[in-house]
Design a protein around this motif. Sequence first.
Motif, PDB file in Angstrom:
ATOM      1  N   ALA A 387      12.060  34.670  17.882  1.00 51.76           N
ATOM      2  CA  ALA A 387      12.714  35.847  17.370  1.00 51.76           C
ATOM      3  C   ALA A 387      10.747  36.516  16.995  1.00 51.76           C
ATOM      4  CB  ALA A 387      13.359  36.413  17.031  1.00 51.76           C
ATOM      5  N   ILE A 388      10.950  35.880  16.246  1.00 50.61           N
ATOM      6  CA  ILE A 388       8.991  36.287  15.564  1.00 50.61           C
ATOM      7  C   ILE A 388       7.889  36.094  15.836  1.00 50.61           C
ATOM      8  CG2 ILE A 388       7.488  35.879  13.511  1.00 50.61           C
ATOM      9  CD1 ILE A 388       9.825  35.532  11.598  1.00 50.61           C
ATOM     10  N   VAL A 389       7.811  35.002  16.587  1.00 54.04           N
ATOM     11  CA  VAL A 389       6.697  34.285  17.702  1.00 54.04           C
ATOM     12  C   VAL A 389       6.582  34.282  19.026  1.00 54.04           C
ATOM     13  CG1 VAL A 389       6.221  32.332  18.817  1.00 54.04           C
ATOM     14  CG2 VAL A 389       6.546  31.602  15.941  1.00 54.04           C
ATOM     15  N   GLY A 390       7.991  34.629  19.751  1.00 55.09           N
ATOM     16  CA  GLY A 390       7.853  35.731  20.670  1.00 55.09           C
ATOM     17  C   GLY A 390       8.520  34.655  21.839  1.00 55.09           C
ATOM     18  N   LEU A 391       9.036  33.664  21.278  1.00 55.90           N
ATOM     19  CA  LEU A 391       9.649  32.251  22.056  1.00 55.90           C
ATOM     20  C   LEU A 391      10.753  33.162  23.184  1.00 55.90           C
ATOM     21  CD1 LEU A 391       8.022  29.082  20.668  1.00 55.90           C
ATOM     22  CD2 LEU A 391       7.022  29.880  22.391  1.00 55.90           C
TER      23      LEU A 391
END
Length: 391
Positions: A387-391
């Motif tokens: 969720a942080i990385v955007g995957l």
Amino acid sequence: MSRRSLLRSLGAGGTLIAACGALSGCGVPAAYVPAGERARRDVSDSDRSVDFANWPLYIDTDDEDESRRPTLEAFTRRTGISVRYTEEINDNDEFFGKISPALINRQETDRDLIVISDWMAARFVRLGWVQEMDRSAQPNVAEHLDPQLRSPAFDEGRRFSVPWQSGITGIAYNRRLLGREIRQTGELWAGDLRGKVTLLSGLDEAFALLMQGNGVDITRWGEDDFDLICEQVDKLVRRGHIRRFTGNDYIKDLSTGDVLACQAYSGDVIQLQADNPDIEFVVPEEGAELWSESLMIPNLARRKRNAEALVDHYYDPAVAAELASWVNYVCPVPAARDVLADSGDEETAALAEDPLIFPDAAMRARLAIARDITAGERTRFAKRWNAIVGL
């Protein structure tokens, strides 16, 4: 291609294991394979061959003919065992998805030897998908395997795996453009690096170095340690400090100067330095992660003894030195250093003094092998990190 490939979402392996577990009472075999069901009759004596699956660009090639692989040819000349070598592993999860149906259903994979990253190797050991090697048939491994790599948490005593190559996840930076040195992970968050830093996108690749920056012992980290780095990274993302999250494509950003500092792998940086001596690689004062990609023999492999012989071949110091001089990762055979030093070739001998290939005592003291993310932790951790990385 990334040899330390990123974990996308839960990964093909995570969802497949969960599905198999849920269906194990409904006629679908459980994923775990008991020890007594992993081997079949070995035909090594009658079939003098071995099938070896590896990553691209991860073995020595002949300077004039790239289709030739000198260390494999030397093995065949010495033993009479031919090697069918395929460069088919481009991503750990993708490869898991390719061979897991056969392993779950107790079928052969048509491969006698594979190379996978340590976090994926941990999954194979946990599932009982690989066979224990006969160390009595591998005197070179017994004698020459780097002591620091002999007993990772996922495979104590290295019964099921042997490192192919190792590497260090540390920090790379452009000293000329940055105008100063970096010695600690926390220095990545300095104001003059806002928007000029990248981190690795894969959970398994990124977390250890970030925890070490917080002073955590990564051999025994806990959930609170993971939650803390997620909070810290999330804040950095929101402030625009982290330019983006990457696979091995950080190499291009660092080469062009779009990024001044990043998480990086030691072997990549050695290659970069050949073209740009301003690129530095640092093992932070608080430490860095030492990782391996390991040779393993999957269940029901037809030529187990031939595979074990090939593994032992690469632990002959002379062979290990030849491979190390080509791939430039951390050599798991320290005795290869003397072979390179005594080569008589100035360029080759210089590799023996490179601490990114043969770490010295001071560097080794700052290296640690991270404990694996357990099956019970992975779902929550992957969901939060992605969720942080955007995957």
